[in-house]
Design a protein around this motif. Structure first.
Motif, PDB file in Angstrom:
ATOM      1  N   VAL A 259       0.843  -1.204   0.000  1.00 43.01           N
ATOM      2  CA  VAL A 259       0.000   0.000   0.000  1.00 43.01           C
ATOM      3  C   VAL A 259       0.872   1.245   0.000  1.00 43.01           C
ATOM      4  CG1 VAL A 259      -1.651   1.350   1.352  1.00 43.01           C
ATOM      5  CG2 VAL A 259      -1.959  -1.128   1.123  1.00 43.01           C
ATOM      6  N   ALA A 260       1.878   1.265   0.872  1.00 40.65           N
ATOM      7  CA  ALA A 260       2.765   2.432   0.959  1.00 40.65           C
ATOM      8  C   ALA A 260       3.509   2.657  -0.356  1.00 40.65           C
ATOM      9  CB  ALA A 260       3.753   2.242   2.116  1.00 40.65           C
ATOM     10  N   ALA A 261       3.975   1.561  -0.993  1.00 41.54           N
ATOM     11  CA  ALA A 261       4.735   1.676  -2.230  1.00 41.54           C
ATOM     12  C   ALA A 261       3.859   2.216  -3.366  1.00 41.54           C
ATOM     13  CB  ALA A 261       5.315   0.319  -2.611  1.00 41.54           C
ATOM     14  N   GLU A 262       2.632   1.697  -3.503  1.00 37.36           N
ATOM     15  CA  GLU A 262       1.766   2.152  -4.584  1.00 37.36           C
ATOM     16  C   GLU A 262       1.297   3.585  -4.354  1.00 37.36           C
ATOM     17  OE1 GLU A 262      -1.227  -0.490  -5.967  1.00 37.36           O
ATOM     18  OE2 GLU A 262       0.041  -2.276  -5.826  1.00 37.36           O
ATOM     19  N   ALA A 263       1.062   3.943  -3.072  1.00 43.66           N
ATOM     20  CA  ALA A 263       0.665   5.315  -2.768  1.00 43.66           C
ATOM     21  C   ALA A 263       1.779   6.292  -3.115  1.00 43.66           C
ATOM     22  CB  ALA A 263       0.298   5.431  -1.291  1.00 43.66           C
ATOM     23  N   ALA A 264       3.023   5.950  -2.767  1.00 39.13           N
ATOM     24  CA  ALA A 264       4.164   6.818  -3.090  1.00 39.13           C
ATOM     25  C   ALA A 264       4.361   6.927  -4.593  1.00 39.13           C
ATOM     26  CB  ALA A 264       5.423   6.261  -2.426  1.00 39.13           C
ATOM     27  N   CYS A 265       4.160   5.807  -5.286  1.00 37.97           N
ATOM     28  CA  CYS A 265       4.325   5.781  -6.733  1.00 37.97           C
ATOM     29  C   CYS A 265       3.286   6.663  -7.424  1.00 37.97           C
ATOM     30  CB  CYS A 265       4.217   4.335  -7.215  1.00 37.97           C
ATOM     31  SG  CYS A 265       4.585   4.119  -8.970  1.00 37.97           S
ATOM     32  N   VAL A 266       2.020   6.600  -6.954  1.00 35.04           N
ATOM     33  CA  VAL A 266       0.950   7.409  -7.555  1.00 35.04           C
ATOM     34  C   VAL A 266       1.177   8.883  -7.274  1.00 35.04           C
ATOM     35  CG1 VAL A 266      -1.507   7.928  -7.436  1.00 35.04           C
ATOM     36  CG2 VAL A 266      -0.753   5.550  -7.518  1.00 35.04           C
ATOM     37  N   THR A 267       1.606   9.202  -6.055  1.00 35.68           N
ATOM     38  CA  THR A 267       1.858  10.607  -5.699  1.00 35.68           C
ATOM     39  C   THR A 267       2.972  11.186  -6.572  1.00 35.68           C
ATOM     40  OG1 THR A 267       1.197  10.171  -3.416  1.00 35.68           O
ATOM     41  CG2 THR A 267       2.512  12.148  -3.818  1.00 35.68           C
ATOM     42  N   ALA A 268       4.057  10.411  -6.756  1.00 39.06           N
ATOM     43  CA  ALA A 268       5.159  10.875  -7.601  1.00 39.06           C
ATOM     44  C   ALA A 268       4.726  10.983  -9.066  1.00 39.06           C
ATOM     45  CB  ALA A 268       6.345   9.915  -7.471  1.00 39.06           C
ATOM     46  N   ALA A 269       3.845  10.072  -9.498  1.00 39.07           N
ATOM     47  CA  ALA A 269       3.388  10.076 -10.883  1.00 39.07           C
ATOM     48  C   ALA A 269       2.556  11.322 -11.187  1.00 39.07           C
ATOM     49  CB  ALA A 269       2.574   8.818 -11.173  1.00 39.07           C
ATOM     50  N   LEU A 270       1.787  11.796 -10.217  1.00 37.15           N
ATOM     51  CA  LEU A 270       0.987  13.009 -10.418  1.00 37.15           C
ATOM     52  C   LEU A 270       1.884  14.220 -10.640  1.00 37.15           C
ATOM     53  CD1 LEU A 270      -1.791  12.421  -7.737  1.00 37.15           C
ATOM     54  CD2 LEU A 270      -2.126  12.565 -10.216  1.00 37.15           C
ATOM     55  N   THR A 271       2.977  14.273  -9.888  1.00 40.79           N
ATOM     56  CA  THR A 271       3.947  15.363 -10.086  1.00 40.79           C
ATOM     57  C   THR A 271       4.610  15.236 -11.452  1.00 40.79           C
ATOM     58  OG1 THR A 271       4.356  15.436  -7.706  1.00 40.79           O
ATOM     59  CG2 THR A 271       5.999  16.466  -9.140  1.00 40.79           C
ATOM     60  N   ALA A 272       4.991  14.010 -11.812  1.00 35.22           N
ATOM     61  CA  ALA A 272       5.634  13.779 -13.100  1.00 35.22           C
ATOM     62  C   ALA A 272       4.683  14.100 -14.251  1.00 35.22           C
ATOM     63  CB  ALA A 272       6.098  12.322 -13.188  1.00 35.22           C
ATOM     64  N   PHE A 273       3.395  13.822 -14.063  1.00 31.91           N
ATOM     65  CA  PHE A 273       2.392  14.122 -15.086  1.00 31.91           C
ATOM     66  C   PHE A 273       2.308  15.630 -15.336  1.00 31.91           C
ATOM     67  CE2 PHE A 273      -1.987  15.235 -16.211  1.00 31.91           C
ATOM     68  CZ  PHE A 273      -2.176  14.461 -17.357  1.00 31.91           C
ATOM     69  N   ARG A 274       2.282  16.388 -14.260  1.00 36.31           N
ATOM     70  CA  ARG A 274       2.212  17.847 -14.411  1.00 36.31           C
ATOM     71  C   ARG A 274       3.482  18.408 -15.043  1.00 36.31           C
ATOM     72  NH1 ARG A 274      -0.534  17.316  -9.358  1.00 36.31           N
ATOM     73  NH2 ARG A 274       1.439  17.554  -8.245  1.00 36.31           N
ATOM     74  N   ASP A 275       4.639  17.760 -14.755  1.00 36.91           N
ATOM     75  CA  ASP A 275       5.914  18.239 -15.305  1.00 36.91           C
ATOM     76  C   ASP A 275       6.228  17.643 -16.675  1.00 36.91           C
ATOM     77  OD1 ASP A 275       6.195  19.654 -12.978  1.00 36.91           O
ATOM     78  OD2 ASP A 275       7.502  18.180 -12.007  1.00 36.91           O
ATOM     79  N   GLY A 276       5.417  16.710 -17.136  1.00 39.89           N
ATOM     80  CA  GLY A 276       5.646  16.075 -18.430  1.00 39.89           C
ATOM     81  C   GLY A 276       6.767  15.067 -18.425  1.00 39.89           C
ATOM     82  N   VAL A 277       7.116  14.500 -17.270  1.00 37.79           N
ATOM     83  CA  VAL A 277       8.213  13.525 -17.148  1.00 37.79           C
ATOM     84  C   VAL A 277       7.648  12.114 -17.271  1.00 37.79           C
ATOM     85  CG1 VAL A 277      10.044  12.636 -15.655  1.00 37.79           C
ATOM     86  CG2 VAL A 277       9.497  15.086 -15.649  1.00 37.79           C
ATOM     87  N   THR A 278       8.283  11.285 -18.084  1.00 38.79           N
ATOM     88  CA  THR A 278       7.868   9.881 -18.227  1.00 38.79           C
ATOM     89  C   THR A 278       9.017   8.965 -17.842  1.00 38.79           C
ATOM     90  OG1 THR A 278       8.536   9.826 -20.553  1.00 38.79           O
ATOM     91  CG2 THR A 278       6.253  10.430 -20.081  1.00 38.79           C
ATOM     92  N   PHE A 279       8.696   7.691 -17.624  1.00 39.63           N
ATOM     93  CA  PHE A 279       9.702   6.706 -17.209  1.00 39.63           C
ATOM     94  C   PHE A 279       9.605   5.484 -18.102  1.00 39.63           C
ATOM     95  CE2 PHE A 279       8.468   9.208 -13.517  1.00 39.63           C
ATOM     96  CZ  PHE A 279       9.693   9.640 -13.039  1.00 39.63           C
ATOM     97  N   SER A 280      10.737   4.829 -18.270  1.00 36.33           N
ATOM     98  CA  SER A 280      10.789   3.670 -19.172  1.00 36.33           C
ATOM     99  C   SER A 280      10.308   2.388 -18.510  1.00 36.33           C
ATOM    100  CB  SER A 280      12.226   3.475 -19.675  1.00 36.33           C
ATOM    101  OG  SER A 280      13.100   3.273 -18.569  1.00 36.33           O
ATOM    102  N   ARG A 281      10.360   2.364 -17.185  1.00 30.95           N
ATOM    103  CA  ARG A 281       9.974   1.122 -16.474  1.00 30.95           C
ATOM    104  C   ARG A 281       8.871   1.446 -15.461  1.00 30.95           C
ATOM    105  NH1 ARG A 281      11.952  -2.223 -12.172  1.00 30.95           N
ATOM    106  NH2 ARG A 281      13.322  -0.524 -11.471  1.00 30.95           N
TER     107      ARG A 281
END
Length: 374
Positions: free
Chosen positions: A327-349
């Protein structure tokens, strides 16, 4: 109107409502013997209650042409049939072996058939022979009448004691509301059994020439002290397995919907709102689908497996269980993804997110992630 009659009418109305719901259940499940047995038990209970109310009793008596004590005979037969169907219902409810259920049902059928035959014989030998229109509140010394009353009490006592034993034997059954329902059913059966014992003792004292100084039944009869808790506990025990689980499910879904709010609000800019919800289940389903669509759609490329793995490792090192760490890992991942979405940053994995098998499990899991992102 006396208090006893008011309570009688209230119980009759309550059972009538239950009967309507039971009829609907029979129509939804036409091949389920447990559902049918419960409906028939409720129907017989309603017949007994109707015939037990003085105004309705005399109306039926006139309708039947004044045949001596015939409404009373019908009431006693309805009570015995009610206990028969209630015991069959309880047997279907808790016994896992179909062959054992069939044997138990056969035993109950033979027992109730013999008891009803004996009731008919004692009715002819007692109330019918004497030309009685009803049984008095203070009892009757005639042996035929005593045998008529005792037949019902002894049969009911045997069946009720069996239901108490059944409830005790399955007191640790896993399903929560079934377990609670059985306990209430057992308590109701115990009160019914005690009422039968009291009636037998009352009649024995009357025959011995030492009548007890109170009425056994009637407006001021002490049987209400046994019958009211018996009826209340039995009704709760019958309704709780079905209605309790439905109420708990509705409450759980409402709670999951509220707990999903933080995550749904955070993802609002990622995925446009869907169709307007219809009903509580649809509202929850739309919210779950909207969140999942955002995670596997627009937000997918912005989810980082590295962020997920680092958060998982931190949670494990801090002493969290495997489930809590996910739960903690997926929550942290989603929170970071929202920031990356706003900044236009993508990841390969991207990480492998957890998916559940049904709506309620999925909503529960996402609600935990939603609360962890707050």
């Amino acid at each position: 109107m006396s208090a006893a009659n008011a309570i009688h009418l209230a119980v009759t109305a309550m059972v009538a409502v239950v009967l309507v719901f039971r009829l609907a259940a029979v129509r939804r499940n036409p091949g389920d013997p447990a559902v049918l047995a419960l409906f028939l038990a409720t129907l017989c209970f309603q017949v007994a209650l109707v015939l037990g109310y003085p105004t309705w009793y005399w109306f039926v008596d006139r309708l039947l042409g004044g045949v001596p004590c015939l409404p009373q005979f019908a009431q006693y037969a309805a009570v015995m049939a009610m206990f028969h169907f209630a015991s069959v219902f309880a047997l279907h409810l808790v016994e896992p072996d179909p062959e054992e259920v069939r044997r138990g049902v056969r035993r109950h059928r033979w027992l109730v058939a013999a008891a009803l035959a004996l009731l008919a014989v004692t009715y002819l030998a007692g109330p019918f022979r004497l030309g009685m229109r009803e049984l008095g509140w203070t009892g009757q010394r005639d042996r035929g009448v005593l045998a008529f009353v005792l037949t019902t009490q002894l049969y009911s006592g045997v069946v009720l004691l069996g239901m108490v034993r059944l409830a005790w034997r399955h007191r640790r059954i896993e399903r929560r509301f079934l377990r609670l329902g059985l306990r209430f059913l057992g308590v109701g059966a115990l009160f019914g059994f005690l009422q039968g014992v009291h009636k037998i003792v009352y009649l024995a004292a009357l025959v011995a020439g030492h009548p007890l100084p109170w009425n056994e039944n009637g407006p001021k009869g002490v049987q209400a002290l046994f019958l009211l808790p018996a009826v209340l506990c039995t009704t709760i025990g019958i309704l709780l397995p079905a209605w309790g689980s439905r109420i708990a499910l509705r409450w759980s879904r409402e709670r999951s919907y509220r707990r999903l709010a933080p995550l749904a609000d955070a993802l609002r800019d990622v995925l446009p709102a869907g169709e307007p919800p219809r009903g509580r289940r649809s509202r929850l389903r739309n919210r779950v689908i909207g969140i999942r669509d955002a995670l596997i759609g627009p937000l997918r490329a912005h989810l980082s497996a590295d962020v997920h793995d680092e958060a998982l490792d931190r949670a494990v090192r801090s002493g969290a269980s495997a489930d809590e760490a996910k739960v903690a890992a997926e929550a942290a991942c989603v929170t970071a993804a929202l920031t990356a979405f706003r900044d236009g940053v993508t990841f390969s994995r991207q990480p492998a997110l957890t998916f559940a098998d049904d709506l309620d499990a999925e909503a529960s899991w996402l609600a935990r992630i939603s609360q962890a992102t707050r």
